[in-house]
Motif scaffolding. Structure first.
Motif, PDB file in Angstrom:
ATOM      1  N   VAL A  46      12.498  33.691  12.410  1.00 39.60           N
ATOM      2  CA  VAL A  46      11.178  33.700  13.033  1.00 39.60           C
ATOM      3  C   VAL A  46      10.203  34.352  12.057  1.00 39.60           C
ATOM      4  N   LEU A  47       9.109  33.656  11.759  1.00 39.33           N
ATOM      5  CA  LEU A  47       8.026  34.204  10.950  1.00 39.33           C
ATOM      6  C   LEU A  47       6.878  34.509  11.904  1.00 39.33           C
ATOM      7  N   ALA A  48       6.625  35.782  12.141  1.00 39.66           N
ATOM      8  CA  ALA A  48       5.661  36.183  13.167  1.00 39.66           C
ATOM      9  C   ALA A  48       4.316  36.519  12.541  1.00 39.66           C
ATOM     10  N   LEU A  49       3.291  35.735  12.875  1.00 37.96           N
ATOM     11  CA  LEU A  49       1.930  36.036  12.468  1.00 37.96           C
ATOM     12  C   LEU A  49       1.210  36.834  13.548  1.00 37.96           C
ATOM     13  N   GLN A  50       1.961  37.302  14.535  1.00 41.37           N
ATOM     14  CA  GLN A  50       1.409  38.131  15.586  1.00 41.37           C
ATOM     15  C   GLN A  50       2.419  39.232  15.913  1.00 41.37           C
ATOM     16  N   GLU A  51       1.917  40.314  16.473  1.00 38.88           N
ATOM     17  CA  GLU A  51       2.801  41.378  16.913  1.00 38.88           C
ATOM     18  C   GLU A  51       3.412  41.001  18.266  1.00 38.88           C
ATOM     19  N   PHE A  52       4.638  41.434  18.494  1.00 38.80           N
ATOM     20  CA  PHE A  52       5.253  41.264  19.805  1.00 38.80           C
ATOM     21  C   PHE A  52       6.239  42.403  20.019  1.00 38.80           C
ATOM     22  N   ALA A  53       6.745  42.503  21.219  1.00 41.79           N
ATOM     23  CA  ALA A  53       7.556  43.654  21.605  1.00 41.79           C
ATOM     24  C   ALA A  53       8.791  43.790  20.720  1.00 41.79           C
ATOM     25  N   GLU A  54       9.087  45.031  20.310  1.00 35.92           N
ATOM     26  CA  GLU A  54      10.266  45.291  19.492  1.00 35.92           C
ATOM     27  C   GLU A  54      11.540  44.896  20.219  1.00 35.92           C
ATOM     28  N   LEU A  55      11.565  45.041  21.557  1.00 30.35           N
ATOM     29  CA  LEU A  55      12.745  44.628  22.322  1.00 30.35           C
ATOM     30  C   LEU A  55      13.009  43.138  22.165  1.00 30.35           C
ATOM     31  N   GLU A  56      11.935  42.352  22.099  1.00 30.05           N
ATOM     32  CA  GLU A  56      12.071  40.907  21.889  1.00 30.05           C
ATOM     33  C   GLU A  56      12.669  40.640  20.511  1.00 30.05           C
ATOM     34  N   ALA A  57      12.166  41.363  19.511  1.00 30.82           N
ATOM     35  CA  ALA A  57      12.687  41.197  18.152  1.00 30.82           C
ATOM     36  C   ALA A  57      14.164  41.575  18.087  1.00 30.82           C
ATOM     37  N   GLU A  58      14.535  42.651  18.772  1.00 35.09           N
ATOM     38  CA  GLU A  58      15.938  43.070  18.767  1.00 35.09           C
ATOM     39  C   GLU A  58      16.827  42.035  19.446  1.00 35.09           C
ATOM     40  N   ALA A  59      16.317  41.401  20.501  1.00 38.90           N
ATOM     41  CA  ALA A  59      17.084  40.356  21.174  1.00 38.90           C
ATOM     42  C   ALA A  59      17.306  39.165  20.240  1.00 38.90           C
ATOM     43  N   MET A  60      16.279  38.833  19.454  1.00 36.86           N
ATOM     44  CA  MET A  60      16.424  37.748  18.485  1.00 36.86           C
ATOM     45  C   MET A  60      17.481  38.096  17.446  1.00 36.86           C
ATOM     46  N   ARG A  61      17.399  39.318  16.917  1.00 32.32           N
ATOM     47  CA  ARG A  61      18.362  39.718  15.893  1.00 32.32           C
ATOM     48  C   ARG A  61      19.790  39.731  16.436  1.00 32.32           C
ATOM     49  N   ALA A  62      19.928  40.150  17.691  1.00 30.34           N
ATOM     50  CA  ALA A  62      21.252  40.159  18.312  1.00 30.34           C
ATOM     51  C   ALA A  62      21.815  38.750  18.416  1.00 30.34           C
ATOM     52  N   ALA A  63      20.916  37.749  18.495  1.00 28.43           N
ATOM     53  CA  ALA A  63      21.341  36.344  18.548  1.00 28.43           C
ATOM     54  C   ALA A  63      21.528  35.750  17.160  1.00 28.43           C
ATOM     55  N   GLY A  64      21.392  36.591  16.122  1.00 33.33           N
ATOM     56  CA  GLY A  64      21.605  36.120  14.758  1.00 33.33           C
ATOM     57  C   GLY A  64      20.380  35.511  14.115  1.00 33.33           C
ATOM     58  N   ILE A  65      19.200  35.777  14.685  1.00 30.71           N
ATOM     59  CA  ILE A  65      17.950  35.219  14.159  1.00 30.71           C
ATOM     60  C   ILE A  65      17.253  36.273  13.305  1.00 30.71           C
ATOM     61  N   GLU A  66      16.918  35.918  12.061  1.00 31.78           N
ATOM     62  CA  GLU A  66      16.156  36.827  11.206  1.00 31.78           C
ATOM     63  C   GLU A  66      14.701  36.869  11.685  1.00 31.78           C
ATOM     64  N   VAL A  67      14.122  38.056  11.682  1.00 33.51           N
ATOM     65  CA  VAL A  67      12.730  38.224  12.108  1.00 33.51           C
ATOM     66  C   VAL A  67      11.935  38.792  10.946  1.00 33.51           C
ATOM     67  N   VAL A  68      10.905  38.054  10.531  1.00 29.39           N
ATOM     68  CA  VAL A  68      10.030  38.496   9.438  1.00 29.39           C
ATOM     69  C   VAL A  68       8.621  38.640   9.999  1.00 29.39           C
ATOM     70  N   MET A  69       8.083  39.862   9.961  1.00 33.11           N
ATOM     71  CA  MET A  69       6.745  40.126  10.480  1.00 33.11           C
ATOM     72  C   MET A  69       5.722  39.900   9.372  1.00 33.11           C
ATOM     73  N   ALA A  70       4.821  38.943   9.577  1.00 35.19           N
ATOM     74  CA  ALA A  70       3.777  38.689   8.591  1.00 35.19           C
ATOM     75  C   ALA A  70       2.600  39.635   8.783  1.00 35.19           C
ATOM     76  N   MET A  71       2.352  40.033  10.042  1.00 35.43           N
ATOM     77  CA  MET A  71       1.283  40.979  10.328  1.00 35.43           C
ATOM     78  C   MET A  71       1.894  42.374  10.440  1.00 35.43           C
ATOM     79  N   HIS A  72       1.082  43.356  10.845  1.00 38.90           N
ATOM     80  CA  HIS A  72       1.614  44.703  11.039  1.00 38.90           C
ATOM     81  C   HIS A  72       2.763  44.638  12.043  1.00 38.90           C
ATOM     82  N   GLY A  73       3.816  45.349  11.772  1.00 40.72           N
ATOM     83  CA  GLY A  73       4.950  45.358  12.686  1.00 40.72           C
ATOM     84  C   GLY A  73       6.063  46.206  12.129  1.00 40.72           C
ATOM     85  N   SER A  74       7.204  46.145  12.761  1.00 42.99           N
ATOM     86  CA  SER A  74       8.339  46.949  12.298  1.00 42.99           C
ATOM     87  C   SER A  74       9.557  46.053  12.155  1.00 42.99           C
ATOM     88  N   ILE A  75      10.424  46.437  11.233  1.00 42.92           N
ATOM     89  CA  ILE A  75      11.693  45.751  11.036  1.00 42.92           C
ATOM     90  C   ILE A  75      12.795  46.759  11.332  1.00 42.92           C
TER      91      ILE A  75
END
Length: 337
Positions: free
Chosen positions: A127-156
Motif C-alpha cells: 500500500v502506497l499511502a498519500l494520506q494519513e490513516f489509523a496506525e491500527l489499520e496499518a498494523e492490520a495490513m502488515r499482519a496480513a503480509g502487506i507492506e505499507v509505505v507512507m508517502a505523506m507524514h506518518g509512521s512505520i
C-alpha cells in the motif's frame, strides 16, 4: 474470459497442446520463471498459442505461486484528481509497471467504501499511502503480509517518518524568485479553500516563511483564496491595504494563482505591476493566462520513480532511506511576477 471450442474456459493444458509442449513449459514461459533454459523459438510458440486461444495466466494462481499479488494499492486523500495528481497517477502506473507491478488507486472521497474492505478484497502486495490513516489499520495490513509505505507524514511500525516528498522547497523557491525579480517589502501566501490540501499547503507556507526570514522580510500575510474572481478580488484588496502592503503573492498552486489574476482583473489591476503572482505546477492554462503565469515546475516523473523504488525496496526487504525523494524544481518565468 477466453473459452475453448466446446465452451470450456481455456486452460494452460489447451495452450500446451496447441504449442506442442508440456504444461510445465507453458507455465515457465507465461510466468517468466527465472533460471529456465527454454529456447527462444519454443517461447515464441507458446506465446503465439496463448494469443490464438486468448489465454492469460490466472492472477489468483500467480498470487498463490509467488506468495503475493502484483498489486500496489495507492490510497488517495479527498483531492481533486486533475492536473498534477492525474499526471502523477499515470507516471506511478508506468513506474510500477517497470517492476512488474500493477498500480491501483482508491480515493477516500465520500461515499467511498471503508479502507479495510478495499485492502481485504484486493490483498495487495503493498500500500502506497498519500494520506494519513489509523496506525491500527496499518498494523492490520502488515499482519496480513502487506507492506505499507507512507508517502505523506506518518509512521512505520510506530516510528515517525518524514514525507517521501518535501513541499517546503516549493514555497521557498516561490518567495526567492519573487524577491529576485523585483523589490518586495512584504509577501503574501494564497492558501487553498480546501481543508484536505492542508498536508501540502502548510509545508509550502512554511517554506515561504523560512525564505522570508532569510531574506529579511516580515512574516508573509496568509489569506484563503477560493476559486472565484470576487473572493480573490477581496483578498487582493486586503493585501494591498496591509501595512506594509503586500506586493507579491505565492499561491498554493496554479488554480489559486489564476483566481488571483481574475481577481486583479475584476479590480482593474494587473500583475505584476500592482501585485506579482507565482503559482505551482505549470498546468496548461498557466501559459495561456493574461498575463501568462509564472509558476514552479515539478518533476513528477522523478517523484513517481522515487516512490515506486521505495515500495519495491520494502517488498524486497531492503532498508529504505528516511530522506525525501529528490526532484528538480525550476521556475517557468513568465509575465505575472
Amino acid at each position: 474470459m477466453a473459452r475453448a471450442s466446446d465452451g470450456r474456459r481455456v486452460t494452460s493444458a489447451d495452450v500446451a497442446r496447441e504449442a506442442g509442449v508440456s504444461r510445465a513449459t507453458v507455465s515457465y514461459v507465461l510466468n517468466d520463471a527465472p533460471h529456465q533454459k527454454i529456447p527462444d523459438a519454443t517461447r515464441q510458440r507458446v506465446w503465439e498459442a496463448a494469443a490464438r486461444l486468448g489465454y492469460s495466466p490466472s492472477a489468483a494462481a500467480r498470487s498463490l505461486r509467488t506468495g503475493r499479488s502484483d498489486i500496489v494499492l495507492g490510497l488517495l486523500p479527498d483531492w481533486p484528481i486533475e492536473h498534477v495528481l492525474g499526471r502523477l497517477i499515470q507516471q506511478l502506473t508506468n513506474a510500477f509497471a517497470e517492476h512488474g507491478l500493477t498500480f491501483v488507486v482508491h480515493s477516500s472521497a465520500h461515499p467511498a467504501r471503508p479502507l479495510r474492505e478495499i485492502w481485504k478484497a484486493m490483498t495487495p502486495a503493498a500500500v502506497l499511502a498519500l494520506q494519513e490513516f489509523a496506525e491500527l489499520e496499518a498494523e492490520a495490513m502488515r499482519a496480513a503480509g502487506i507492506e505499507v509505505v507512507m508517502a505523506m507524514h506518518g509512521s512505520i511500525r510506530g516510528v515517525s517518518r518524514p514525507p517521501l516528498v518535501s513541499e517546503q522547497p516549493i514555497g521557498a523557491l516561490q518567495a526567492r524568485h519573487l524577491v529576485a525579480t523585483r523589490p518586495h517589502r512584504r509577501l503574501g501566501y494564497a492558501y487553498p479553500d480546501l481543508p484536505g490540501l492542508d498536508n501540502l499547503a502548510q509545508p509550502r507556507l512554511d517554506g515561504v516563511r523560512k525564505a522570508c526570514a532569510e531574506l529579511g522580510l516580515p512574516e508573509p500575510e496568509v489569506r484563503t483564496v477560493p476559486l472565484d474572481a470576487d473572493s480573490a478580488a477581496e483578498a487582493v484588496r486586503a493585501w494591498r491595504a496591509a501595512d506594509p502592503p503586500v506586493t507579491g503573492v505565492c499561491a498554493f498552486n496554479d488554480d489559486v494563482a489564476l483566481a488571483l489574476l481574475a481577481g486583479l482583473d475584476r479590480l482593474g489591476l494587473r500583475a505584476p505591476q500592482d501585485l506579482a503572482v507565482i503559482g505551482v505546477d505549470d498546468i496548461t492554462h498557466a501559459a495561456l493566462a493574461q498575463p501568462p503565469l509564472t509558476t514552479v515546475n515539478r518533476d513528477t516523473a522523478a517523484i513517481a520513480r522515487g516512490m515506486a523504488r521505495r515500495v519495491v525496496d520494502a517488498l524486497e526487504g531492503r532498508e529504505t532511506p528516511a530522506d525525501a525523494v529528490q526532484e528538480e524544481l525550476r521556475v517557468s518565468a513568465r509575465e505575472s511576477a
